[in-house]
Design a protein around this motif. Structure first.
Motif, PDB file in Angstrom:
ATOM      1  N   GLY A 148      34.583   0.733  36.523  1.00 24.69           N
ATOM      2  CA  GLY A 148      35.632  -0.107  37.090  1.00 24.69           C
ATOM      3  C   GLY A 148      36.839   0.695  37.538  1.00 24.69           C
ATOM      4  N   MET A 149      37.251   1.676  36.737  1.00 25.79           N
ATOM      5  CA  MET A 149      38.384   2.505  37.139  1.00 25.79           C
ATOM      6  C   MET A 149      38.048   3.306  38.407  1.00 25.79           C
TER       7      MET A 149
ATOM      8  N   PHE B 281      35.969   2.460  40.780  1.00 25.14           N
ATOM      9  CA  PHE B 281      36.029   1.523  41.907  1.00 25.14           C
ATOM     10  C   PHE B 281      37.484   1.304  42.344  1.00 25.14           C
ATOM     11  N   VAL B 282      38.350   0.972  41.389  1.00 25.94           N
ATOM     12  CA  VAL B 282      39.745   0.657  41.721  1.00 25.94           C
ATOM     13  C   VAL B 282      40.452   1.879  42.317  1.00 25.94           C
TER      14      VAL B 282
END
Lengths: 276, 276, 276, 276
Positions: free
Chosen positions: C70-71, C73-74
């Protein structure tokens, strides 16, 4: 009507054998199916803590479903421009039935997929020390004790149906005309379809919906004759499900049925209003 | 202002009955709702280990929420071009209230959804051996012991409100004009809305927000009269929530209220500055 | 063929050192890698309940995989327009090998990534009271007892291969020409690739596939000499995997091999059909 | 340079008070923040089994993170076209600092957010029977025993920094010019940023990064004076983090610093090459 259905692919197209793109696509299917099985089965063999001391930390069935669905999303994204990104003999079979690829190309893809899958599972098997291998329940595809063989076959049929239905929806030329960037987005719903089918059916069959996956895991990890016995379910179920999805898409959703009906009516109307 | 609101759909449009696209859409709703319930309820009946020996491996409430939300994402993606991808009588009701579809089409969709949902749940029930059926708690929609019936109704109301609000936001013609590819992306937030409503409300009502789902599960799996008694909550709550979302979207967000106000003011202004 | 491969970047381009965009990109890599490690390692140190009283509430390996993926991706989404969004010396190395950036820029990125990662891990370490630090197993990258060092190296190789393969697929100029918005969507499959590699390999190596991450965690959290001993695996494996992905993309998928072959054939053809 | 930075919004724009769009936006912020807190806190109060008999079924911290992140994704998607979709006083403060909205509008948003959040939490509190309320640990924002107040403040600072950094990246006019559909995709990375910050910081502070959320939960659910004591951390930390992200975006990423530098140099250059 601002789109064109491409003409049906020829069944036999010997010219393909002279093109680099044919071999490149087969290599891409091989590599991608290898990566798919390597990461998915690596997740499965470690999905639970062997000694039950800290079992809640491990990824469980939810993690397994994420691994299969996530890898399909990533790898279809990576290979769709090269080979179409099938990674699954059932998907290739559906594309053959829908006349979107030649018989030669379909055969080459299926061989590449089965070889890649087997190599991927073999790597996982070889990497792990032998005394940890008993942790690998859940790797092979067998019908769970709580379900009949018929139910297992039905579940594989419906699971592959929803996967191939999603593939057809995502790659429909009609859709592409309306929304020009669907090809870019197609891998996401396809990956999610694989994810949710796993959530629902891991406890039933271990989730096949991909004959190359079932062949590879049952070949490498079969501990019992039963694993090999059930293998036919994981070829027949997915192929029939793929066939049903192709028929549903062509004759119901793309109105193949009504076209046949209309040409029939047109004939009748011709008969009743004959030109004098 | 570079967009057009389509004219309101007629309530009764008998011409629809002669179009193949009407029947095709109803069939697509039937098949998609069947697939939705089949995979979602398959996940629910196996969400926990029956014997508590290895309970952490199972998918739990998080997996159930993923199954419902994930299937809605996939199936709305697949059917939005054919039928709009409702799969839910409350969504169909909202579209009828907003005059985006005729009464005939709305009725046909709702019948198709209820039939598809019932068949999907029936397949899950039939596939599993009878002695495993006690594992199926969590399938039916009932208000949990920790909450009053009124709270259950409120939760169903708000849950359906956020789902239908997302559907309206995703399919707004104003939005389509600004961002030409929203229709392609719409299924993702709709699926996420279903996912998060499940996370929040599985422990309260088992999460209905879809009358066809509640009807089907309570019909097939009702073990007690209580399950049938609560069913009205899962029809009244979602329909009222859908109605509220339609009103909120039309009169607040799309400024229906201010338009009414302005036409009133214009009238007053006309009265105070009369043409001589 | 409606796209252009950009010319290879020069190895040494002193002019870059005079551009603000060079320093801005290095700062962006530093800040993003700091944030990446800060949130990912914060998740790891708290992934399980220290006293096993309520262990199932914690996020487990699945949450760790979500944090890393997730990190990425962000942060790739946030920094791709500034620096390309590498956050990983192995990705930077692949871009250097593919001649997409100069040696000077690659070196600056790698230094920024290692500094940012170390600072991020240091903050997590400093924030937590000392007596809780024993909970931090799983932070450092070591090969698990169930696997050989060779298997650990292989897993890091394949894990980085799939990550860099995804990066190349997502940023291919050929793809950009066909689907004009791929750059916008690229961060999602890249984040998912990181996520699934973690799912599969946390139990094997703790998942490196990023030399800056392994350097930082092993430097700050090393409790044993073993942690430092294994560090070479987490530099050699990822760099070799990145190299293999660059070669695979260039010589197989982008048909570099067939071009070489064709120019060879053209030569042969020239020899056999000499102009008179 | 094919984009235009919009001119800075005026600090006081009394004309806004006469526009329906101003009130509509405030109502949309109120309703969306209500829905956000209602579903997120409903998830939190039920995230674990009260009696520890079947604890693995509940959604745990991972589900809480999904609820916060998922609701933000859905609601930013729904309201971005109406109000910008802030749902968070820290985001509104950042937009005010960046001169993207007037002081009046910012104040109206913040009031609407705090009212909506409080009402949402109040509904969750009122819906649940009183004897179940002891299950609601994890609802309020307090610094965990394992961390100092300073660490809690730091975590809230960095958590809000990454959220606001993502918001600025997603709404940058430069990015919009390059990729025309970023506005459509912006809610996804914003939702993921909220998700991963929760994964990392639930065990540290319960994760605030939204002063309206902290105010509402601590107001309704405070069982101890400590909860109210820590509240300042959840206002100061997020506002400072938002300020830092605005400064980082403007002066480093958008090259405000170099522009100042260049205009300085231009002056020097003017001095050294005087026109004769």
């Amino acid at each position: 009507r601002d789109y064109h259905d491409p003409p049906p692919a020829p069944l036999l197209d010997m010219g393909e054998l002279k093109q680099w793109s044919f071999y490149r696509a087969s290599i891409a299917e091989f590599i991608a199916t290898f990566l798919f099985l390597f990461f998915a089965v690596s997740t499965v063999v470690n999905y639970k803590e062997p000694n039950y001391t800290d079992q809640c930390s491990r990824v469980g069935y939810l993690g397994i479903a994420c691994a299969y669905g996530g890898m399909i999303f990533v790898l279809v994204y990576c290979t769709s421009g090269i080979s179409g990104g099938h990674l699954n003999p059932a998907v290739t079979f559906a594309m053959l039935v829908a006349r979107k690829m030649s018989l030669i190309r379909a055969a080459a893809y299926m061989v590449a997929q089965c070889l890649g899958a087997t190599l991927g599972v073999l790597f996982v098997f070889a990497f792990m020390y032998a005394d940890e291998q008993q942790n690998s329940d859940g790797v092979v595809n067998v019908v769970s004790r709580n379900y009949s063989k018929g139910a297992g076959l039905g579940v594989e049929f419906v699971g592959t149906f929803v996967l191939v239905y999603t593939v057809f929806s995502a790659t429909d030329p009609k859709r592409n005309a309306r929304d020009s960037h669907v090809p870019v987005l197609a891998p996401l719903p396809i990956g999610f379809a694989v994810f949710v089918v796993h959530l629902a059916t891991i406890p039933i069959t271990g989730t096949g919906i991909n004959p190359a996956r079932s062949l590879a895991t049952n070949l490498i990890y079969r501990g019992t004759a039963e694993a090999m016995d059930d293998l036919w379910i994981f070829w027949v179920g997915p192929f029939l499900g793929a066939l049903a999805a192709a028929v549903y898409h062509k004759y119901i959703l793309r109105a193949g049925a009504v076209k046949t009906l209309k040409s029939f009516r047109a004939l009748g109307s011709f008969g009743s209003h004959p030109p004098v």
